[in-house]
Design an enzyme around this catalytic site. Structure first.
Site, PDB file in Angstrom:
ATOM      1  N   LYS A 129     -13.633  -6.152  -8.447  1.00 32.79           N
ATOM      2  CA  LYS A 129     -14.272  -6.180  -7.133  1.00 32.79           C
ATOM      3  C   LYS A 129     -15.766  -6.447  -7.313  1.00 32.79           C
ATOM      4  O   LYS A 129     -16.470  -5.677  -7.985  1.00 32.79           O
ATOM      5  CB  LYS A 129     -14.039  -4.863  -6.388  1.00 32.79           C
ATOM      6  CG  LYS A 129     -12.609  -4.664  -5.901  1.00 32.79           C
ATOM      7  CD  LYS A 129     -12.483  -3.356  -5.140  1.00 32.79           C
ATOM      8  CE  LYS A 129     -11.208  -3.303  -4.332  1.00 32.79           C
ATOM      9  NZ  LYS A 129      -9.990  -3.199  -5.148  1.00 32.79           N
ATOM     10  N   LYS A 183       0.840  -1.192   0.000  1.00 40.00           N
ATOM     11  CA  LYS A 183       0.000   0.000   0.000  1.00 40.00           C
ATOM     12  C   LYS A 183       0.881   1.250   0.000  1.00 40.00           C
ATOM     13  O   LYS A 183       1.536   1.573   0.990  1.00 40.00           O
ATOM     14  CB  LYS A 183      -0.945  -0.010   1.204  1.00 40.00           C
ATOM     15  CG  LYS A 183      -2.008  -1.096   1.122  1.00 40.00           C
ATOM     16  CD  LYS A 183      -2.872  -0.934  -0.118  1.00 40.00           C
ATOM     17  CE  LYS A 183      -3.881  -2.041  -0.298  1.00 40.00           C
ATOM     18  NZ  LYS A 183      -4.688  -1.884  -1.512  1.00 40.00           N
TER      19      LYS A 183
END
Length: 367
Positions: A265, A165
């Site tokens: 997603k 991240k």
């Protein structure tokens, strides 16, 4: 078969590691998840789950999911849940947009269809491909040293793909990528996921600063056009995520050669019905996929496993085991990580049985 009642439950999902941090200083400590139960006149109940990554990640938030489900539910009472095309058309006619609201309802109907036919959802989605699917591990944003230190522990759990991240200060992100890369083994894969966090000049500096690192670049900037500009400035393999919200986005990206991989997603596109359409388009276009969701517990993880496990292995870049990140188990029968991999259930439907002692009383019931 007809839908007789739709209920929604709210569950908090705390994280084992305390918090999850990503671009621009965003973080979540407890995820707010919604589980939907759809009951039928033949005694079959299907379940779905939606869990936005807080309110500041995508145009989705937990209270909005429950409000939207309550709005849609009356129009679904009396319909046949196995007729997935009709279910989705009715939801789209009643509510423009808000795919994350529709996703758990669609997933619950797939669960019912599987139970009614005696087949696992993975079979209905195209058939089981291989014995299991490869998982990635997200490394929450921290100092370069702390993020690098996490690699050995995650590798011991079987992971070989690490999603770093980033999306903060460019110099710090360059250091993060280098620090983690130094800990990798030859078989490991590194993804630098900015989650839209860089301006174009920052993204350009980062891709130049890691030109000597074997790393995938994921969603560097907020808009498609900005990402495409960075894509054209680097030979690094490129992943698009947040801007992939439906079939038109995939077709545009394929036409522009904007990506090598997409992050699909389930709740972002409206459920398994729409996710399968996008998955099958990517198979035709030669685009690999990470198959996952925004977040969730056992029911979301089961839905991911069924879609991922029905995807040919050479097109499945990776998938996610969200239920291993959280401290609360919502359901029995959910996939469990084994040496960095998971498999879809062979039981009918999603193969999960909700733990009612965890779900508690419904927030509302319609029907």
């Amino acid at each position: 078969m007809r839908i007789t009642r739709i209920s929604a439950y709210q569950i908090d999902l705390p994280l084992h590691e305390g918090s999850y941090k990503w671009a621009d200083g965003k973080s979540v400590e407890v995820f707010d998840s919604t589980v939907v139960a759809i009951e039928t006149d033949e005694g079959i109940t299907g379940h779905g789950e939606v869990c936005p990554l807080g309110p500041a990640y995508l145009p989705a938030y937990a209270n909005g999911a429950r409000t939207g489900i309550k709005e849609l539910a009356p129009g679904l009472i009396g319909l046949d849940p196995r007729d997935l095309g009709t279910i989705n058309r009715v939801m789209d006619q009643a509510m423009r947009g808000h795919p994350y609201v529709k996703s758990p309802l669609d997933i619950a109907c797939w669960d019912i269809l599987g139970q009614a036919t005696g087949l696992p959802v993975v079979t209905l989605l195209g058939g089981r491909c291989g014995e299991d699917v490869l998982l990635y591990r997200a490394i929450s944003q921290d100092t370069p040293e702390a993020m690098a230190a996490n690699v050995a522990g995650y590798r011991a759990e079987g992971y070989t793909k690490f999603q770093l991240k980033v999306g903060g200060d460019a110099d710090t992100d360059i250091a993060r990528i280098h620090a983690v890369a130094e800990k990798l083994l030859p078989r490991d894969v590194l993804i630098a996921d900015a989650n839209t966090g860089w301006l174009m000049h920052e993204a350009a500096r980062v891709v130049e600063g890691v030109r000597d690192v074997d790393v995938y670049i994921e969603q560097p900037c907020p808009s498609y056009e900005e990402c495409l500009a960075i894509r054209r400035r680097t030979p690094k393999p490129f992943i698009l995520d947040e801007v992939i919200d439906g079939l038109p986005a995939v077709l545009r990206g394929a036409s522009d050669l904007a990506m090598d991989v997409i992050n699909l997603k389930i709740s972002k596109v409206g459920g398994l019905t729409r996710a399968r359409q996008i998955r099958d388009l990517c198979l035709s276009l030669g685009i690999a996929m990470t198959i996952e969701d925004t977040w969730g517990g056992d029911i979301t993880t089961a839905a991911i496993a069924h879609l991922a496990h029905s995807t040919p292995a050479d097109f499945l870049f990776s998938a996610t085991d969200f239920n291993s990140y959280v401290t609360v188990s919502l359901a029995e029968g959910a996939p469990q990580r084994q040496h960095g991999r998971m498999s879809a259930s062979t039981a009918p439907g999603l193969g999960v049985i909700p733990r009612m002692e965890v779900l508690g009383a419904p927030v509302f019931s319609v029907g």
